[in-house]
Motif scaffolding. Structure first.
Motif, PDB file in Angstrom:
ATOM      1  N   ALA A  33       0.823  -1.211   0.000  1.00  0.00           N
ATOM      2  CA  ALA A  33       0.000   0.000   0.000  1.00  0.00           C
ATOM      3  C   ALA A  33       0.854   1.257   0.000  1.00  0.00           C
ATOM      4  O   ALA A  33       0.397   2.323  -0.395  1.00  0.00           O
ATOM      5  CB  ALA A  33      -0.926   0.003   1.209  1.00  0.00           C
ATOM      6  N   LEU A  34       2.106   1.146   0.440  1.00  0.00           N
ATOM      7  CA  LEU A  34       2.983   2.309   0.541  1.00  0.00           C
ATOM      8  C   LEU A  34       4.050   2.333  -0.547  1.00  0.00           C
ATOM      9  O   LEU A  34       4.951   3.168  -0.503  1.00  0.00           O
ATOM     10  CB  LEU A  34       3.650   2.339   1.923  1.00  0.00           C
ATOM     11  N   ASN A  43       5.474   5.606  -2.127  1.00  0.00           N
ATOM     12  CA  ASN A  43       4.516   6.376  -2.908  1.00  0.00           C
ATOM     13  C   ASN A  43       3.984   7.588  -2.142  1.00  0.00           C
ATOM     14  O   ASN A  43       4.418   7.876  -1.032  1.00  0.00           O
ATOM     15  CB  ASN A  43       3.380   5.472  -3.385  1.00  0.00           C
ATOM     16  N   ARG A  44       3.039   8.294  -2.753  1.00  0.00           N
ATOM     17  CA  ARG A  44       2.463   9.508  -2.160  1.00  0.00           C
ATOM     18  C   ARG A  44       1.843   9.219  -0.790  1.00  0.00           C
ATOM     19  O   ARG A  44       1.940  10.034   0.124  1.00  0.00           O
ATOM     20  CB  ARG A  44       1.423  10.115  -3.091  1.00  0.00           C
ATOM     21  N   ARG A  45       1.213   8.088  -0.630  1.00  0.00           N
ATOM     22  CA  ARG A  45       0.610   7.734   0.660  1.00  0.00           C
ATOM     23  C   ARG A  45       1.689   7.704   1.752  1.00  0.00           C
ATOM     24  O   ARG A  45       1.477   8.176   2.864  1.00  0.00           O
ATOM     25  CB  ARG A  45      -0.090   6.376   0.545  1.00  0.00           C
ATOM     26  N   TYR A  46       2.855   7.161   1.418  1.00  0.00           N
ATOM     27  CA  TYR A  46       3.965   7.127   2.369  1.00  0.00           C
ATOM     28  C   TYR A  46       4.436   8.547   2.679  1.00  0.00           C
ATOM     29  O   TYR A  46       4.681   8.890   3.834  1.00  0.00           O
ATOM     30  CB  TYR A  46       5.110   6.299   1.802  1.00  0.00           C
ATOM     31  N   ASP A  48       2.700  11.289   2.547  1.00  0.00           N
ATOM     32  CA  ASP A  48       1.703  11.904   3.423  1.00  0.00           C
ATOM     33  C   ASP A  48       1.877  11.456   4.874  1.00  0.00           C
ATOM     34  O   ASP A  48       1.662  12.230   5.798  1.00  0.00           O
ATOM     35  CB  ASP A  48       0.289  11.562   2.942  1.00  0.00           C
ATOM     36  N   MET A  49       2.255  10.200   5.067  1.00  0.00           N
ATOM     37  CA  MET A  49       2.442   9.672   6.423  1.00  0.00           C
ATOM     38  C   MET A  49       3.646  10.296   7.128  1.00  0.00           C
ATOM     39  O   MET A  49       3.580  10.597   8.316  1.00  0.00           O
ATOM     40  CB  MET A  49       2.645   8.154   6.385  1.00  0.00           C
TER      41      MET A  49
END
Length: 113
Positions: A33-34, A43-46, A48-49
């Motif tokens: 997912a990351l 990725n972008r999700r990572y 953002d985290m």
């Protein structure tokens, strides 16, 4: 040993194996997912985290924080002229090159895709 103790032991072993298997699967799901599936980069999700945490750390310790954006100009031309497999290879090779030259503490993230 009595039969009930043996059965409880066997059930415990099965339950333990199931827990270990599920934990491994959860970790793989979290990682996928990351990560960008093409390059393997985060990725972008990572981003953002971690961005808020890294900004707070920089503020707390009075450190500088750098974020660098790289854009491959006219990348669409590669896909249009030589096809998406060639474009994918360019992205993978570019990611590999950058990973070889950045520090271990740096994080390379793919925002596109």
């Amino acid at each position: 040993m009595t039969l009930p103790v043996i059965l409880i032991g066997i059930l415990f072993l099965f339950a333990y194996r199931e827990i270990v298997s599920r934990k491994k699967m959860e970790e793989e799901l979290r990682n996928s997912a990351l990560a960008d599936p093409l390059t393997g980069l985060k990725n972008r999700r990572y981003l953002d985290m971690i961005l808020k945490t890294e900004m707070e750390r920089a503020d707390r310790y009075k450190l500088h924080l750098s974020v660098i954006g790289i854009d491959l100009d006219h990348f669409k031309r590669i896909n249009d002229r030589w096809g998406h497999p060639a474009g994918d290879e360019v992205l993978k090779q570019t990611a590999a090159l950058i990973l070889r030259i950045i520090r271990k503490a740096d994080v390379l993230i793919r925002l596109g895709g």
